[in-house]
Scaffold this active site. Structure first.
Site, PDB file in Angstrom:
ATOM      1  N   CYS A   1      24.784 -53.774 -13.950  1.00 56.37           N
ATOM      2  CA  CYS A   1      24.773 -53.138 -14.935  1.00 56.37           C
ATOM      3  C   CYS A   1      23.344 -52.228 -14.835  1.00 56.37           C
ATOM      4  O   CYS A   1      22.394 -52.675 -14.238  1.00 56.37           O
ATOM      5  CB  CYS A   1      24.433 -54.027 -16.081  1.00 56.37           C
ATOM      6  SG  CYS A   1      25.894 -54.265 -16.800  1.00 56.37           S
TER       7      CYS A   1
ATOM      8  N   CYS B   1      18.336 -46.747 -16.169  1.00 60.93           N
ATOM      9  CA  CYS B   1      19.733 -46.569 -15.712  1.00 60.93           C
ATOM     10  C   CYS B   1      19.902 -45.534 -14.567  1.00 60.93           C
ATOM     11  O   CYS B   1      19.446 -44.455 -14.640  1.00 60.93           O
ATOM     12  CB  CYS B   1      20.802 -46.389 -16.906  1.00 60.93           C
ATOM     13  SG  CYS B   1      22.280 -45.813 -16.079  1.00 60.93           S
TER      14      CYS B   1
ATOM     15  N   CYS C   1      35.231 -53.050 -14.114  1.00 64.92           N
ATOM     16  CA  CYS C   1      34.093 -52.333 -15.119  1.00 64.92           C
ATOM     17  C   CYS C   1      34.490 -50.873 -14.356  1.00 64.92           C
ATOM     18  O   CYS C   1      34.223 -50.344 -13.235  1.00 64.92           O
ATOM     19  CB  CYS C   1      32.884 -52.815 -14.751  1.00 64.92           C
ATOM     20  SG  CYS C   1      31.518 -51.855 -15.156  1.00 64.92           S
TER      21      CYS C   1
ATOM     22  N   CYS D   1      19.214 -42.944 -20.181  1.00 69.25           N
ATOM     23  CA  CYS D   1      18.507 -44.068 -20.466  1.00 69.25           C
ATOM     24  C   CYS D   1      17.583 -44.466 -19.293  1.00 69.25           C
ATOM     25  O   CYS D   1      17.815 -44.258 -18.177  1.00 69.25           O
ATOM     26  CB  CYS D   1      19.450 -45.225 -20.867  1.00 69.25           C
ATOM     27  SG  CYS D   1      20.514 -44.527 -22.157  1.00 69.25           S
TER      28      CYS D   1
ATOM     29  N   GLU E   1      31.919 -44.970  -9.180  1.00 67.81           N
ATOM     30  CA  GLU E   1      31.899 -46.196  -8.850  1.00 67.81           C
ATOM     31  C   GLU E   1      32.749 -47.161  -9.888  1.00 67.81           C
ATOM     32  O   GLU E   1      32.864 -46.821 -11.087  1.00 67.81           O
ATOM     33  CB  GLU E   1      30.534 -46.723  -8.496  1.00 67.81           C
ATOM     34  CG  GLU E   1      30.076 -46.124  -7.414  1.00 67.81           C
ATOM     35  CD  GLU E   1      28.538 -46.508  -7.089  1.00 67.81           C
ATOM     36  OE1 GLU E   1      28.167 -46.634  -5.832  1.00 67.81           O
ATOM     37  OE2 GLU E   1      27.795 -46.777  -8.077  1.00 67.81           O
TER      38      GLU E   1
ATOM     39  N   CYS F   1      25.721 -38.975 -16.474  1.00 70.11           N
ATOM     40  CA  CYS F   1      25.490 -39.124 -17.761  1.00 70.11           C
ATOM     41  C   CYS F   1      24.503 -38.405 -18.292  1.00 70.11           C
ATOM     42  O   CYS F   1      23.466 -38.046 -17.578  1.00 70.11           O
ATOM     43  CB  CYS F   1      25.089 -40.724 -17.977  1.00 70.11           C
ATOM     44  SG  CYS F   1      25.050 -40.982 -19.844  1.00 70.11           S
TER      45      CYS F   1
END
Ligand code: SF4
Length: 344
Positions: free
Chosen positions: A334, A119, A105, A116, A92, A112
């Site tokens: 975010c 997230c 962005c 975290c 995305e 990932c």
């Protein structure tokens, strides 16, 4: 024979291609300009290349962008794009309007590895690094759709940790910032990291004049490790030293991002610790609210609580900005990007 997709090729790579095709190297620069600076052109339109070369390029090469699978538009004007990649995975990008300026962005990885705790991308796990073409493709899509004013700032803050795909990110920045390419100044490019210390040093020494944003989110190693597992490898002391090195080497402030989680890192003491932590580093601090992710239990503070924290911090630290969440209603804020083909 499958044609070679030139999307993501740098000047040096196109010069080498020209040699392979029996042409002069400098023609690689001309080709580079056509590909990235004149969206919508095809090989036959490249009028400063000979007809023979254009025919060779058409026979051997292609220039194919990303496939848009879906886009969503938020009530605040933010747009989110889901791109389908060749291997069936998806990424995305988010386009955020701010007055006449627009920030895009972009993602640097599919998923990932860093996990975290706040997230959505971290929940997916790591699938793979994006190629240079896949990163450039996110920008090219917008340039082709909206023209040269499609975006003014670029942040590597989408899915993935850009400093763990370092070489491809650097090549992408070269294409973005080249006057023959996207011609976006490196001053308008920000690389956002959760704190991969060795690559912060590499970026500082790279000669690229990009901005650096570091996600702090906690003021002690114990608390940081709770939400950012990679903080076990890179503690705050080492991270702050690398940030200081970056500011010294690049003659630039860094930005520290501090997501506020209700009841976790939002006290007056936390504000004092945060100010103390960054006091020797030329920097600005962005305060953001945690953006809810389904399946995660953190709580978002109210707008008043966020502003209150900003006010506590402001007299203690040099430059503090409370940033509004954008695109919350389409899960584009975010920490919310998951690259899912779900319901729209
Ligand atoms: S916050 Fe960044 S580094 Fe952490 S899991 Fe999400 S994408 Fe990865």
């Amino acid at each position: 024979m499958q044609k070679e997709n030139l999307l993501g090729k740098t000047i040096a790579e196109l010069e080498a291609l020209m040699e392979e095709l029996g042409e002069k190297r400098y023609k690689g620069r001309q080709l580079f300009k056509w590909l990235y600076n004149m969206p919508g052109s095809n090989f036959f339109k490249m009028s400063d290349l000979s007809k023979e070369l254009r025919t060779k390029l058409e026979g051997n090469c292609s220039f194919i962008g990303l496939d848009l699978a879906r886009s969503l538009k938020s009530a605040d004007g933010t747009e989110k794009f889901l791109f389908a990649l060749n291997d069936g995975l998806a990424i995305e990008s988010v386009l955020i309007p701010d007055g006449p300026k627009r920030t895009v962005c972009i993602s640097s990885q599919v998923g990932c590895s860093l996990g975290c705790k706040f997230c959505a991308t971290g929940l997916i796990g790591f699938r793979r690094n994006l190629t240079v073409g896949e990163m450039v493709g996110q920008l090219l899509f917008l340039r082709q759709r909206d023209g040269l004013e499609a975006f003014h700032n670029i942040v590597f803050m989408g899915m993935g940790e850009p400093l763990l795909n370092y070489d491809n990110v650097v090549k992408t920045i070269e294409i973005i910032s080249s006057e023959l390419g996207f011609s976006v100044s490196t001053k308008k490019v920000t690389v956002s990291t959760v704190g991969i210390v060795p690559q912060i040093y590499s970026l500082a020494d790279s000669g690229l004049k990009v901005n650096l944003a570091i996600s702090l989110h906690a003021t002690s190693d114990e608390k940081r490790k709770e939400i950012i597992p990679v903080a076990r490898s890179y503690g705050l002391k080492a991270l702050m030293e690398s940030a200081k090195y970056f500011t010294h080497r690049r003659k630039k402030r860094v930005t520290f991002e501090y997501i506020l989680f209700k009841g976790f890192n939002d006290t007056f003491n936390n504000a004092k610790e945060l100010a103390n932590l960054v006091k020797d580093i030329p920097c600005k601090i962005n305060i953001l609210a945690y953006n809810p992710v389904s399946g995660l239990s953190y709580r978002r503070p109210s707008d008043e609580e966020i502003n209150e924290f900003g006010k506590l911090l402001y007299p203690l630290a040099a430059a503090v900005t409370v940033r509004k969440s954008r695109g919350l209603d389409i899960e584009a804020a975010c920490g919310q990007l998951a690259g899912r083909y779900g319901k729209s």
